[in-house]
Each structure stands twice: as C-alpha cells, then as structure tokens.
Design a protein around this motif. Structure first.
Motif, short mmCIF file in Angstrom:
data_model
loop_
_atom_site.label_atom_id
_atom_site.label_comp_id
_atom_site.label_asym_id
_atom_site.label_seq_id
_atom_site.Cartn_x
_atom_site.Cartn_y
_atom_site.Cartn_z
N LYS A 61 0.83 -1.21 0.00
CA LYS A 61 0.00 0.00 0.00
C LYS A 61 0.86 1.26 0.00
CE LYS A 61 -3.69 0.39 2.58
NZ LYS A 61 -4.81 0.55 1.69
N TYR A 62 2.00 1.20 0.68
CA TYR A 62 2.83 2.39 0.83
C TYR A 62 4.24 1.96 1.20
CZ TYR A 62 4.56 6.85 2.59
OH TYR A 62 5.29 7.99 2.78
N SER A 63 5.23 2.67 0.70
CA SER A 63 6.60 2.45 1.16
C SER A 63 7.38 3.75 1.10
CB SER A 63 7.31 1.37 0.34
OG SER A 63 7.54 1.80 -0.97
N TYR A 64 8.25 3.91 2.05
CA TYR A 64 9.17 5.05 2.07
C TYR A 64 10.54 4.51 2.45
CZ TYR A 64 11.71 9.22 3.30
OH TYR A 64 12.67 10.19 3.34
N ILE A 65 11.51 4.88 1.66
CA ILE A 65 12.88 4.46 1.92
C ILE A 65 13.72 5.70 2.19
CG2 ILE A 65 14.92 3.33 0.97
CD1 ILE A 65 12.97 1.56 -0.60
N VAL A 66 14.41 5.70 3.30
CA VAL A 66 15.26 6.83 3.67
C VAL A 66 16.38 6.93 2.63
CG1 VAL A 66 16.80 7.75 5.45
CG2 VAL A 66 14.72 6.51 6.10
N PRO A 67 16.63 8.13 2.10
CA PRO A 67 17.73 8.27 1.12
C PRO A 67 19.04 7.74 1.68
CG PRO A 67 16.43 10.29 1.25
CD PRO A 67 15.96 9.39 2.36
N VAL A 68 19.77 7.01 0.86
CA VAL A 68 20.98 6.31 1.29
C VAL A 68 22.02 7.26 1.88
CG1 VAL A 68 22.90 4.84 0.53
CG2 VAL A 68 20.60 4.43 -0.31
N GLU A 69 22.12 8.50 1.38
CA GLU A 69 23.14 9.41 1.91
C GLU A 69 22.89 9.76 3.38
OE1 GLU A 69 20.06 11.83 -0.31
OE2 GLU A 69 21.33 10.16 -0.86
N THR A 70 21.72 9.42 3.90
CA THR A 70 21.40 9.66 5.31
C THR A 70 22.15 8.69 6.22
OG1 THR A 70 19.20 10.37 4.64
CG2 THR A 70 19.48 9.83 6.96
N TYR A 71 22.46 7.51 5.72
CA TYR A 71 23.10 6.48 6.55
C TYR A 71 24.57 6.78 6.75
CZ TYR A 71 19.19 3.83 4.54
OH TYR A 71 17.98 3.42 4.11
N GLN A 111 -6.70 0.65 -1.95
CA GLN A 111 -6.06 1.70 -2.73
C GLN A 111 -4.64 1.94 -2.21
OE1 GLN A 111 -8.52 5.13 -2.58
NE2 GLN A 111 -7.10 6.44 -3.68
N HIS A 112 -3.73 2.23 -3.13
CA HIS A 112 -2.36 2.58 -2.74
C HIS A 112 -2.35 3.98 -2.15
CE1 HIS A 112 -0.49 -0.93 -4.50
NE2 HIS A 112 -1.27 -0.76 -5.54
N ILE A 113 -1.48 4.20 -1.21
CA ILE A 113 -1.31 5.52 -0.60
C ILE A 113 -0.21 6.22 -1.39
CG2 ILE A 113 -0.75 6.77 1.50
CD1 ILE A 113 -1.55 4.14 3.01
N LYS A 114 -0.59 7.19 -2.18
CA LYS A 114 0.37 7.89 -3.03
C LYS A 114 0.76 9.22 -2.39
CE LYS A 114 -1.57 5.83 -7.16
NZ LYS A 114 -2.34 6.06 -8.37
N PRO A 115 2.05 9.54 -2.44
CA PRO A 115 2.50 10.80 -1.84
C PRO A 115 1.80 12.04 -2.41
CG PRO A 115 4.38 9.40 -2.32
CD PRO A 115 3.16 8.75 -2.93
N ASP A 116 1.49 12.02 -3.70
CA ASP A 116 0.87 13.20 -4.30
C ASP A 116 -0.61 13.35 -3.93
OD1 ASP A 116 0.36 10.93 -5.82
OD2 ASP A 116 0.27 12.01 -7.73
N THR A 117 -1.29 12.25 -3.62
CA THR A 117 -2.70 12.34 -3.24
C THR A 117 -2.89 12.35 -1.72
OG1 THR A 117 -2.96 9.95 -3.46
CG2 THR A 117 -3.57 11.30 -5.36
N ASN A 118 -1.87 11.96 -0.97
CA ASN A 118 -1.91 11.95 0.50
C ASN A 118 -0.64 12.60 1.05
OD1 ASN A 118 -4.38 10.24 1.19
ND2 ASN A 118 -3.30 8.98 -0.32
#
Length: 151
Positions: A20-30, A123-130
């Motif tokens: 439904k939703y995924s967020y991955i922290v940008p690699v340069e953060t690690y 429904q997928h949770i989209k960043p642009d609609t949510n």
C-alpha cells in the motif's frame, strides 16, 4: 560503542498482501553502507513475503487467531511488524528494534487515511494524493534518525 537505531524504510501492507505504501530513507542519510537499494520490485516482494510468512504462521498454529510475528532479526538489521485488528501490516526496517514507532505510524494512518471516506482499503497511498500522511511519516523517521545520530 552501542549500535545506533537507524530506520531505513517503512512499509504498509494491505490485508490482502499488496504493497500500500513504502518510504525508503535516502541512502546518503546512513553512516553505514547497505548497498544498492532499488525499490522497484523489492518493496513489493517484501510486502508479499511478510504477508506469506504471517499467514504461514497462522496455518502452522491454527489455535492462534492472530500472527505473533513481531520482529524478524537479520544480520545487521531487523524488520518490525505491527499487525492491526483489520490485518493491515506496518513494517519498519531498522538497524535494531525501534520502540513505539509502528504504533505511532498506525495512529497517523488511522487519522489521515482511515478516516477519509473516499479512500478504498485496497487503494495505494500515493504521496501526491496523500501528502500530509507522507510528510508526517517522513518527519517521524527523520526526527527519530536525527535524534539517534546526535547521541
């Protein structure tokens, strides 16, 4: 030195096993290298695997009415799973267990997504609609990771 509790990604899996939703922290953060982290199909596979493992657990122990899988420990990271009463799974991939994060994410999901009368449960949770859900999840992750790095 104690290992820092970094969150790498956050995933929501529907009751039918779809991502439904995924967020991955940008690699340069690690501060550590976790290698190539292409999300295209990996997050879909993670969602399917967790759903399958969870259901396998239920079939192996039929007296258990809900899954008891809460943490999967791997070398170098772990996956924490919070399953809601409606079988939506919230998953965080982190360097080690992070207390209370998934419960807060579920509360946010309930407020921002669950109470929306126009949102379909599949429904997928989209960043642009949510955007408010995405912004608050990203803020929660960043706040957690920044507080961890500053220790």
């Amino acid at each position: 030195e104690k290992k820092k509790k970094m969150i790498y990604s956050f995933i929501v899996v529907s009751d039918s096993g779809t991502l439904k939703y995924s967020y991955i922290v940008p690699v340069e953060t690690y501060t550590e290298n976790i290698g190539d982290y292409d999300i295209s199909n990996k997050m879909i596979r993670v969602a399917s695997l967790i759903f399958g493992i969870d259901n396998l657990n239920l079939s192996v122990c039929p007296m258990n009415q809900s899954s008891d899988i809460q943490v999967i420990h791997c070398k170098g990271y772990c996956m924490q799973i919070y399953t809601t009463p409606l079988q939506v799974r919230f998953i965080v991939v982190a360097s080690q267990e992070v207390d209370g994060f998934l419960e807060k994410a579920y509360g946010l999901y309930t407020q921002k997504i669950g109470k929306n009368p126009y949102f379909d449960k599949d429904q997928h949770i989209k960043p642009d609609t949510n955007p408010s859900f995405t912004n608050e999840i990203v803020s929660m992750i960043n706040t957690h990771n920044e507080s961890t790095l500053s220790r």
